[in-house]
Design a protein around this motif. Sequence first.
Motif, PDB file in Angstrom:
ATOM      1  N   SER A 233      -5.739  -4.590  -6.240  1.00 43.43           N
ATOM      2  CA  SER A 233      -4.931  -3.648  -5.072  1.00 43.43           C
ATOM      3  C   SER A 233      -5.736  -4.068  -3.901  1.00 43.43           C
ATOM      4  O   SER A 233      -6.898  -3.830  -3.684  1.00 43.43           O
TER       5      SER A 233
ATOM      6  N   TYR B  73      -5.723  -2.522  -1.183  1.00 45.24           N
ATOM      7  CA  TYR B  73      -6.481  -1.629  -0.255  1.00 45.24           C
ATOM      8  C   TYR B  73      -7.943  -1.526  -0.870  1.00 45.24           C
ATOM      9  O   TYR B  73      -8.819  -0.924  -0.154  1.00 45.24           O
TER      10      TYR B  73
ATOM     11  N   ILE C 253      -6.058   5.090   0.044  1.00 46.65           N
ATOM     12  CA  ILE C 253      -4.813   4.374   0.531  1.00 46.65           C
ATOM     13  C   ILE C 253      -4.298   4.740   1.708  1.00 46.65           C
ATOM     14  O   ILE C 253      -4.131   3.883   2.719  1.00 46.65           O
TER      15      ILE C 253
ATOM     16  N   SER D 209       0.911  -1.292  -0.075  1.00 46.48           N
ATOM     17  CA  SER D 209       0.135   0.040   0.132  1.00 46.48           C
ATOM     18  C   SER D 209       0.970   1.469   0.244  1.00 46.48           C
ATOM     19  O   SER D 209       0.645   2.196  -0.514  1.00 46.48           O
TER      20      SER D 209
END
Lengths: 404, 114, 100, 85
Positions: free
Chosen positions: A194, A196, A288, A91
């Motif tokens: 991703s 996040y 994030i 992250s």
Amino acid sequence: MSKFLEIALGIVTGIGGFLEAGSLATAAQAGSEFGYQLIWAIAVGTACIAVLVEMAGRLAAVSRHTLPDAMRERFGIGFFLIPLAAVALVSFLVLSSEIGGVTLALEFATGVSHRWWAIPAALAIWLLLWKGTFGMVEKGTSMLGLVTLAFVVAALKLHPDAAGVAAGLVPRAPTHDGARYWFIAVSIVGASVSPYLFYFYSAGAVEDQWDEGYLTINRITAGVGMTFGGTVAVAALVCAALVLHPAGIQVDRYEQIPFLLTSPLARAGFWLFVAALFIACFGAALEIALQLAYLVAQGFGWRWGENLRPRDAARFSAIYTVALPLAALVIASGIDPLRLTVMSMAMTALSLPVTVVPLLVLMNDPQYLDEHTNGWVSNAAVLAVSVIACVVALVALPLQVFGS
Amino acid sequence: MLIGRDIMDQQVVDARGRLMGKVDGVVLELHEGEAAHLAGIVIGGTTLLWRLHRGLARWAERKLGGEGRITYVPWSKVGKVGVDIKVDVEAPRTPAFRWEHWVRDHFIGRIPGA
Amino acid sequence: MSRGPAVRLERLLGRLVVDHLGVPAGRIEDVVTEPDGEAYRVTHVILGPEGRVARLFAFGYQLPTFRALGLGRKPRTRRLPWTWLDLGDPEHPRLRPEVA
Amino acid sequence: MMRRARLLRGLTLVGAAFAIGCTKSPEARAREAASALASWEATVHLLEEQRTRGALPEQFVRQVRRAAADAREEAAAQRRAAGAP
């Protein structure tokens, strides 16, 4: 709030929140070097993130736990530290890449080098987190994120050949540059999946006090929202395939990406690109930085919540207050933002098994999901994508690092 | 009820709904011959280290000259055990909030608009 | 903190238990309790596999896909009465001799 | 301790083989530098074409030209390192 509005908001979050530095950079590289050949990678990544986001939402709605909270409780501190460290590192890298995207948008607009914009950008992001509420961060950035639809307009204006695009959806071996092809494919999957995205989604579901009644909204939101988001990334790839690929331009710096929109839309296209890059990356950086704070605070049981005043959740606020300037320093140091972005996406792919397997185990535990546990299809599919992505990244990453 | 599965690492919430940490440790009280009893839960200090790496925990305890500032909540003060563990305690008055207050007073609190 | 001699469960979890002959009996996985008025009385200790590989397969067992791929095996756990445990030296838990 | 020493030696062997296997041969590097050069030539061509159509603000044109110059330098250096003519 009426259920319909919830669904609409959910879809908007999917569309607005999907495209960011990673998905734009990898789509531009894929389109410029391999034409339509890598569209399937975006499809796989999008399907995978849609399933993972749905799972994270279901976990939060049924067990009232956010993901880090449930992981710490279910696996104990010893095991929990591994995904915690992996997700935190990845992250942070992606956060730096997003700040890179924001600063480059400012450089395109003003001509002042992106390195000078790093600290001001981080300060602006921090200020919104410091003063803002959760709803504002989640809904606000995604609403503005709709500007990324400019890529869909541009792609349509370039009249892509539908058969070619459809053919691109079928996974196939590359016609040339095998190592490069698979590296970009894995970076695309890393950009779409991703961590996040689904960690932030689970925190959102808990902050919005979701319960079993939200399961259908969750499925529609995750499915439709992410699929729309995926189409925006495909549109960016199509623009690169029609503008850069024929001209023999291979994207290896951000400066080459604006042509995706300036070719079809001229000067309006330029300012749309600057706006899209700025807003998409700014929104992603907000999410994030906030998710990093959620991750650590929920893992150790500290007070957390974007709706609390910073002083009432001091350690939670301290995490994003420290993470943002550090991430900005990475950009200010002059590292090439595009290379950092693509590398972060490959690292995300590499860490997928560690970030995804704990969620899968939780989703199969009746103690958390009662009768809403996973079907074997989603288990097997997500696990397969994670393991394959990790193995390919393990092979492709060194080739890319030593090779280039 | 299994202590490891149902108590350990659970979120602890104080009397006024403030999150005050996770259950890092559990104290069992032994009686001669009979079974032991669940005496209470422990938060903070070096407790967590014992579950990560015993050598590290011993080293830390030598350095700190003890277990550090731990928060012990006797089982009598523990209320319902559900999604999290509600305890009849005022978190700010326990060591569990020591770091929270330190960060607030020395760092976050000093920034305008906190 | 508490009246009688106390032991910290987090220091016991994961420790290898040996019987009075020194033969490993398993690692302490968890502890079972029953309500006893307001308090909870500890009744059993759960011993799980001691080997690292066995514990890895036990983790794999939790995921249907790993089970299907043969990467997960049901962990061999045993539930022994708590009073069988001799915690004279909490660092080295042993089973009482009269148990065997 | 022997087991650990053997393990370490094995790992370093694998690592070294992996690294050697990956570094590209000089010809590959030269080819790569050439394709990078061609790519940036095409970029500048596209840039000038769109500039004349007024599609691009001046500061962006300057920025792309600077990026192209850096890339040309880097490609030339890589070709010299690869010993190509």
